[in-house]
Design a protein around this motif. Structure first.
Motif: not given
Length: 584
Positions: A144-160
């Motif tokens: 992920v990148s907290g700056l660009t937002g890349a990977g955040l949707p995948q991280l949310r799905a992984a948290l689910d």
């Protein structure tokens, strides 16, 4: 809701990632935002794609603030491990992972941050290899990148997906809310926060503050920023306490279901980590949000006894960790085996105790606890964390079945021995039996009595009320032979001695119902009362003492106490002029 704690090296983007996921600022202090470094615990939450909620406990990564990190991780069931792609695995990554492993955290997720600055592949491979060797095992990884937002949707799905793997919370268990923050709200009073790992909290509940004698009451509840009448595990909660001063509690304290926890400053534990023999004499025990200095006494290769600087509400099976703060070193995880261990005063006691502990696995075991403790109150076991599903033997006392059988046999032997040594006594006193059997409560003695024994007048003896020692029985026979035709004549004191009836023998005969005592050294045969009533009923009513004495063919020495006894029993009634009548 599920709760997850962050973990990872300082400046690897844990707070940035939480901020990007939730839109909330986890750094609560101005100093944290000024320095760009998390110092204390932060809290934030967000809704996941499934509609569920995840609450984050954001922890500091700097080695100086590891105690704060452990206070946040201790009560939390899952971890989000953060490693920066451009720096990879670092010292605090290892220490935080060692802490998670020591606490037995089994659910987690790897987030490789700053993926916009470097290839996340090498950092991911190294981190997953390190994590795989711990209680977390193989974990999913998301770049992920907290700056660009890349990977955040995948991280949310992984948290689910992580949330779906977590075991169902124990909603019927007692509450033990480890406090990680306390503060005062104007107009409301003291508020504490923590992760509710089990049980339920309701407005109006009465709780117990660990280490204090006074109860506390829940005035209000908040979770995820909203007031609620009830909160169920697992959840982040804020509890407003009625009438409790702010200085009464802080981080490391706990709110408890009353009567369900034992406060102990001595525990035996199994160690996973450094060999027990290599541990320093003093370490810090981290459990829940508490950090308490402990003195360490090795017992076996992987078992130690810990003496805590202050009592904590611990249960059998609790997970904790030992840390050497001077070396910034996690010495190992511990699993609590016994929260009420026996003293080790005699030579060889430590080695014997190590053998006992070698057979324990930290899982509550009712049969094993009874076998080791022999006798214990049900409430004491419950406060140790041991479920009770056995019937008490007496009151709320539980007993090991084999030990209980041996006690019954020993009781019968003690009663028989006492009868041989004290033949004129009507049995062995219950309290003397309790002391001889080393029992903590007289109700246990009473529960052990079985036929042919019985309890009568506080003594345990033969069930037959007429049983008499042979010398006393022979003396009573002599009385009956000599006075049977003169039932209202009582032997004089010297004649009683000649017949073999001293004070102890008379007492034994009276207790057995073989003689009737009217006064000191005035005894009759037991059927004299009924015979006297029949004789007196034949007199003109009312009758005088003199008339009664003549009708009974006895002396004043016998007639006076005999008539007084009949008055007390209601067979006769004394009139104002001292005459009497027989009551029909």
């Amino acid at each position: 809701m599920f709760v997850v704690a962050t973990a990872g090296h300082v400046d690897h983007g844990k707070s940035t990632l939480v901020r990007a996921l939730t839109g909330m600022e986890p750094d609560r202090w101005a100093e944290e935002r000024r320095r760009g470094m998390t110092i204390d615990l932060g809290f934030a939450w967000t809704t996941l794609p499934s509609g569920g909620t995840v609450a984050f406990v954001d922890v500091p990564g700097h080695e100086r603030f590891v105690p704060n990190m452990l206070a946040g991780v201790g009560p939390v069931p899952a971890a989000l491990i953060v490693v920066a792609a451009d720096e990879g695995w670092m010292p605090q990554s290892a220490e935080h992972l060692a802490a998670l492993d020591a606490l037995g955290v089994a659910y987690g997720l790897l987030a490789v941050t700053r993926a916009d600055l470097a290839d996340p592949g090498p950092a991911t491979a190294r981190a997953r290899a390190e994590i795989a060797e711990t209680s977390l095992g193989a974990v999913p990884a998301v770049a992920v990148s907290g700056l660009t937002g890349a990977g955040l949707p995948q991280l949310r799905a992984a948290l689910d997906r992580l949330a779906a793997q977590l075991p169902a919370p124990a909603l019927d268990d007692p509450v033990r809310l480890w406090v990680d923050r306390s503060f005062t709200v104007r107009g409301s009073g003291t508020v504490v926060t923590g992760t509710l790992g089990a049980g339920r909290l309701r407005v109006g509940d009465e709780l117990e503050l660990a280490g204090a004698d006074e109860p506390v009451r829940v005035r209000g509840l908040h979770s995820l920023g909203e007031a609620r009448p009830e909160a169920a595990a697992v959840a982040r909660v804020a509890v407003n306490l009625r009438g409790t001063p702010r200085d009464r509690l802080g981080r490391g304290d706990a709110l408890l279901t009353p009567g369900r926890f034992r406060h102990t400053d001595l525990v035996d534990v199994r160690l996973a980590g450094d060999p027990a023999a290599d541990l320093p004499a003093t370490l810090t025990l981290h459990v829940g949000s508490a950090a308490v200095p402990v003195r360490v006494r090795p017992l076996g290769p992987d078992t130690v006894r810990l003496r805590l600087a202050r009592p904590l509400p611990l249960l059998v099976g609790d997970r904790a960790l030992l840390r050497d703060p001077g070396r910034h070193h996690v010495s190992g995880g511990v699993r609590v085996l016994d929260v009420a261990p026996p003293p080790l005063g005699r030579r060889g006691a430590a080695a014997a105790r190590a053998q006992v502990l070698a057979e324990l696995d930290g899982r509550p075991d009712l049969a094993g606890e009874l076998r080791r403790r022999r006798l214990i109150r049900a409430g004491a076991l419950i406060r140790m964390g041991v479920p009770v599903h056995a019937e008490p033997v007496a009151g709320d006392w539980l007993a090991d079945p084999a030990h209980w059988r041996r006690l019954g046999e020993q009781l019968a032997e003690e009663v028989a021995r006492h009868a041989r040594e004290h033949p004129l006594e009507p049995g062995m006193p219950v309290d003397a039996l309790r002391q001889r059997l080393a029992l903590p409560d007289r109700v246990l003695v009473e529960a052990l009595v079985r036929p042919p024994l019985r309890i009568h007048a506080g003594r345990v003896g033969a069930a037959s009320a007429n049983a008499l020692p042979e010398p006393v029985a022979l003396a009573v026979q002599r009385v009956r032979a000599e006075y049977g035709d003169r039932p209202f004549r009582a032997p004089e004191a010297d004649r009683l001695v000649d017949l073999g009836l001293g004070p102890r023998e008379i007492g034994a005969a009276v207790r057995a119902g073989a003689l009737l005592r009217l006064a000191d050294n005035v005894v009759l045969l037991p059927d004299a009362l009924d015979d006297a009533v029949r004789v007196l009923a034949g007199l003109p009513q009312p009758f005088t003492l003199s008339a009664a004495r003549q009708a009974l063919d006895t002396t004043r020495r016998v007639a006076v106490p005999l008539l007084e006894l009949l008055d007390r029993r209601g067979a006769t009634r004394r009139l104002p002029d001292d005459a009497r009548i027989v009551v029909t």
